[in-house]
Design a protein around this motif. Sequence first.
Motif, PDB file in Angstrom:
ATOM      1  N   ASP B 227       0.801  -1.333  -0.083  1.00 42.91           N
ATOM      2  CA  ASP B 227      -0.108  -0.066   0.059  1.00 42.91           C
ATOM      3  C   ASP B 227       0.736   1.107   0.095  1.00 42.91           C
ATOM      4  OD1 ASP B 227      -2.411  -1.364  -0.052  1.00 42.91           O
ATOM      5  OD2 ASP B 227      -2.400  -1.260   2.154  1.00 42.91           O
ATOM      6  N   ARG B 230       2.483   2.029  -3.127  1.00 40.31           N
ATOM      7  CA  ARG B 230       1.495   2.630  -4.154  1.00 40.31           C
ATOM      8  C   ARG B 230       1.307   3.997  -3.844  1.00 40.31           C
ATOM      9  NH1 ARG B 230      -2.921   0.188  -3.022  1.00 40.31           N
ATOM     10  NH2 ARG B 230      -2.188  -2.094  -3.431  1.00 40.31           N
ATOM     11  N   HIS B 231       1.256   4.328  -2.542  1.00 37.93           N
ATOM     12  CA  HIS B 231       1.383   5.750  -2.105  1.00 37.93           C
ATOM     13  C   HIS B 231       2.200   6.510  -2.772  1.00 37.93           C
ATOM     14  CE1 HIS B 231      -1.475   4.408   1.671  1.00 37.93           C
ATOM     15  NE2 HIS B 231      -1.952   4.281   0.344  1.00 37.93           N
ATOM     16  N   ILE B 234       4.067   4.233  -7.206  1.00 38.45           N
ATOM     17  CA  ILE B 234       4.539   2.912  -7.848  1.00 38.45           C
ATOM     18  C   ILE B 234       3.144   2.058  -8.277  1.00 38.45           C
ATOM     19  CG2 ILE B 234       5.873   0.696  -7.664  1.00 38.45           C
ATOM     20  CD1 ILE B 234       7.611   3.007  -7.190  1.00 38.45           C
TER      21      ILE B 234
END
Lengths: 268, 339
Positions: B227, B230-231, B234
């Motif tokens: 997570d 992604r933040h 990526i």
Amino acid sequence: MAYFFEIENLSCGYDDKFHISNINIGITKGSFVGIIGPNGCGKTTLFKGITGELKLKSGKIKLNGINLKHLSHKEKARNIAIVTQDIETPYITVEDYVLMGRIPYHKSYQFFDTKDDYDIAEKYMNLTDIAHLRNKYLTQLSGGERQMVAITRALVQEPELLLLDEPTSHLDITHQIQVFNLVQQLNEQLGLTVLMIIHELNLAGEYCDQLILLNKGEIQQKGSPEEVLTYENIEKVYNTVVITKINPLSGKPSIFPVSQKTLNKMKE
Amino acid sequence: MSISKNIKWGLWILAFLLLTILSVLISLSIGELHISLTDIPRILFNGKGSMEYTVLRDIRLPRIYIGLSVGGALSIAGAILQGVYRNPLVEPYTMGISGGAALSVAFIIVTGLSLRVGAFLLPLAGFIGALATIFLVYFLSVRNGKVLTQNMVLVGVMISFIASSGMMLLMSYTTSDNIQSIVFWIMGSLDEPNSSLIALGVTMSVAGLAVSYLFIHPLNALRLGEDKARHLGINTDVAIKILFILASLLTGMCVAVAGVIGFVGLIIPQLMRLLTGSDFRILLISSFLAGGSFLVFCDTVARTIIAPNELPIGVITGIIGGLVFIVMLSRSSTKAKLS
């Protein structure tokens, strides 16, 4: 009026089980908005919907009028930085961790951090007063220090919007206030727009310009702290008796719980 | 400060390059036929026709090529898998890959296909078996398009058990000759007569290292969890898939070229994380070099310690690797660094 950050008719959730719906939120640039509500009201579900961890069933999220769906992962990370409750603690130094905030700006073949990256990291480490921790490992930090470091990493992403999910939930009052003071300072000095999930009603009332009260997956009330933190709203949503008073120094509303014993006495 | 980090990394790379050269020289020199270090260049460049030349060119050098590429490839595959799944116990072979590859090879041996069709079937079967298992594990761990990391390790372990049962079943029905070839294959060896397979191994491992460096930022960000990566911008779904396929191809190649050699992919990346830190920019190259030299060193031990006989290299990697790892783990300060 066009909002800086806008959530339109959002609904999302977990299959069959819990979901939130009809969420409409408009946030103007530079405001400090808190999302409050009892456990299980959908605060975290909403947060995950905004950050993209949960797929939206319907609705739109717009930043500067652009649907987030149309932004790449990198573009999103350059505009929106996220701080969550728990920080992973891999064996990384504070400085290396903070520098990871520059990843959204790196080309995939760029191996080394540039001087700019270091300067930006340095600037924000000084601003948040964690520069003295730079060579410590994340595992060696206290809970409060970890949150400050995570916020610094978020700042290094140089976002326009800062999203925080209960960043103070594991902290004592000293560190809670330290984090809130910092976020307020960033909000005022850098003009950073802040959207924060807050557990503590009194801190929410004290620091936020706008509050959004969630109940059972829907918005119960939104507005200024004075409009939201009324005893009618709180008693209804939290299902408990409270009284509200105005903090004499700040003029903001505060909540006082009323115990069953006191209630019984009053009835007599 | 940025300069000091780059210098530190430069020194580590230099140190591991020297280690690699040292292991290669030792491996060239030591053996049944002792060749002194000072003679090696002369023999290699002008000694054509001599026995020493043949030993160096046709026996020792090919093993070194394989040792460097297989050791390097297994180590970066391990580093990638440990990074992506943030589980220090994950390595190419704990994911059930060795089991699948061994079962597939055992099947080819038992059915006699390798004798009828050709010996090239064995590495091919190893490669296919390894890849098939990896993808089976992968698809069994996907729910709603998301890979459940914890499931993946469990599924991998279960697949290993099923594969080893399948193999025992095959072995209980076959001749003792076949059993011997199966066991020989499972134990792994750097002895590979097929020069095009050697070239393929070297090419794939170098290419694998290059490709992995294109995923430096995803790998580094994934240290914080999916997570949070992604933040940080990526595209984790895509990055994890590609990295997974890369690690699988490298492992499949290693199995095809050298059989099953365990422990390298587990301990080398772990040791490197302790020494150089967890930043993948330095972790990948140092794992590649250290893994290669470790395997070359183990091979030298394996073929000299009970000469003229040869120990299976998996025995050496297992014993040395396991002991080193236990010693490091028992120093409690290192535990925090690995998790």
